[in-house]
Scaffold this motif. Structure first.
Motif, PDB file in Angstrom:
ATOM      1  N   UNK A  83      26.165  55.983  42.769  1.00  0.00           N
ATOM      2  CA  UNK A  83      27.411  55.674  42.078  1.00  0.00           C
ATOM      3  C   UNK A  83      27.137  55.119  40.691  1.00  0.00           C
ATOM      4  N   UNK A  84      28.028  55.428  39.771  1.00  0.00           N
ATOM      5  CA  UNK A  84      27.920  54.968  38.386  1.00  0.00           C
ATOM      6  C   UNK A  84      29.219  54.270  38.024  1.00  0.00           C
ATOM      7  N   UNK A  85      29.098  53.077  37.437  1.00  0.00           N
ATOM      8  CA  UNK A  85      30.281  52.331  36.980  1.00  0.00           C
ATOM      9  C   UNK A  85      30.149  52.093  35.489  1.00  0.00           C
ATOM     10  N   UNK A  86      31.250  52.327  34.793  1.00  0.00           N
ATOM     11  CA  UNK A  86      31.291  52.077  33.352  1.00  0.00           C
ATOM     12  C   UNK A  86      32.304  50.988  33.080  1.00  0.00           C
ATOM     13  N   UNK A  87      31.900  50.007  32.284  1.00  0.00           N
ATOM     14  CA  UNK A  87      32.781  48.911  31.894  1.00  0.00           C
ATOM     15  C   UNK A  87      32.796  48.834  30.371  1.00  0.00           C
ATOM     16  N   UNK A  88      33.981  48.831  29.798  1.00  0.00           N
ATOM     17  CA  UNK A  88      34.071  48.671  28.349  1.00  0.00           C
ATOM     18  C   UNK A  88      34.021  47.185  28.017  1.00  0.00           C
ATOM     19  N   UNK A  89      33.317  46.858  26.962  1.00  0.00           N
ATOM     20  CA  UNK A  89      33.135  45.455  26.581  1.00  0.00           C
ATOM     21  C   UNK A  89      33.560  45.226  25.132  1.00  0.00           C
TER      22      UNK A  89
END
Length: 148
Positions: A83-89
């Motif tokens: 699984x891959x998670x992307x979080x904008x910062x």
């Protein structure tokens, strides 16, 4: 999916993780930011201050730092289960980014969904559930309708 429309599952452990030695499920974390962008200021501060400490505290996780010409800085976390998670910062401080990376490293990579029961077994008993009269001999005070 259930009749309620929300996904659910039974409580489970990833490959019995925690029974023996704990294995962090976060495999790789990538910090993608702009060298000059104003929204990437917190990411650049975190790289200067805290990325080395995070890398020392979690030696099983690979940290990639990639300066790119992008508008939106983001953190990409890749887990052992694929699984891959992307979080904008965008416009986050160095402290908020450190908390976010710590949260991502403590997760298993599975989606957060409703747990059906707080317990589950892979081999259920064929004898049924225990109750107070399970092992009681029938000759002692029989339970049932009383004879008058």
């Amino acid at each position: 999916m259930t009749a309620r429309g929300t996904p659910s599952r039974f409580l489970q452990s990833i490959l019995q993780n925690g029974v023996g030695r704990y294995v962090c499920q976060l495999k790789r974390i990538s910090l993608i930011f702009s060298k000059k962008g104003q929204g990437s200021l917190g990411v650049r501060d975190f790289i200067e201050e805290g990325v080395v400490d995070f890398a020392k505290n979690s030696p099983g996780t690979v940290v990639y730092i990639s300066p790119q010409s992008c508008r939106i800085p983001k953190i990409v976390a890749e887990y052992l289960n694929g699984n891959v998670k992307e979080e904008t910062v965008t416009n986050k401080t160095s402290q908020e980014i450190a908390e976010l990376i710590t949260k991502l490293s403590n997760q298993s990579g599975l989606e957060i969904i409703r747990i059906r029961k707080p317990f589950h077994t892979d081999s259920p008993s064929i004898q049924g559930q225990w109750h107070p009269f399970t092992n009681r001999p029938p000759s002692i005070d029989p339970v049932g309708p009383q004879a008058k």
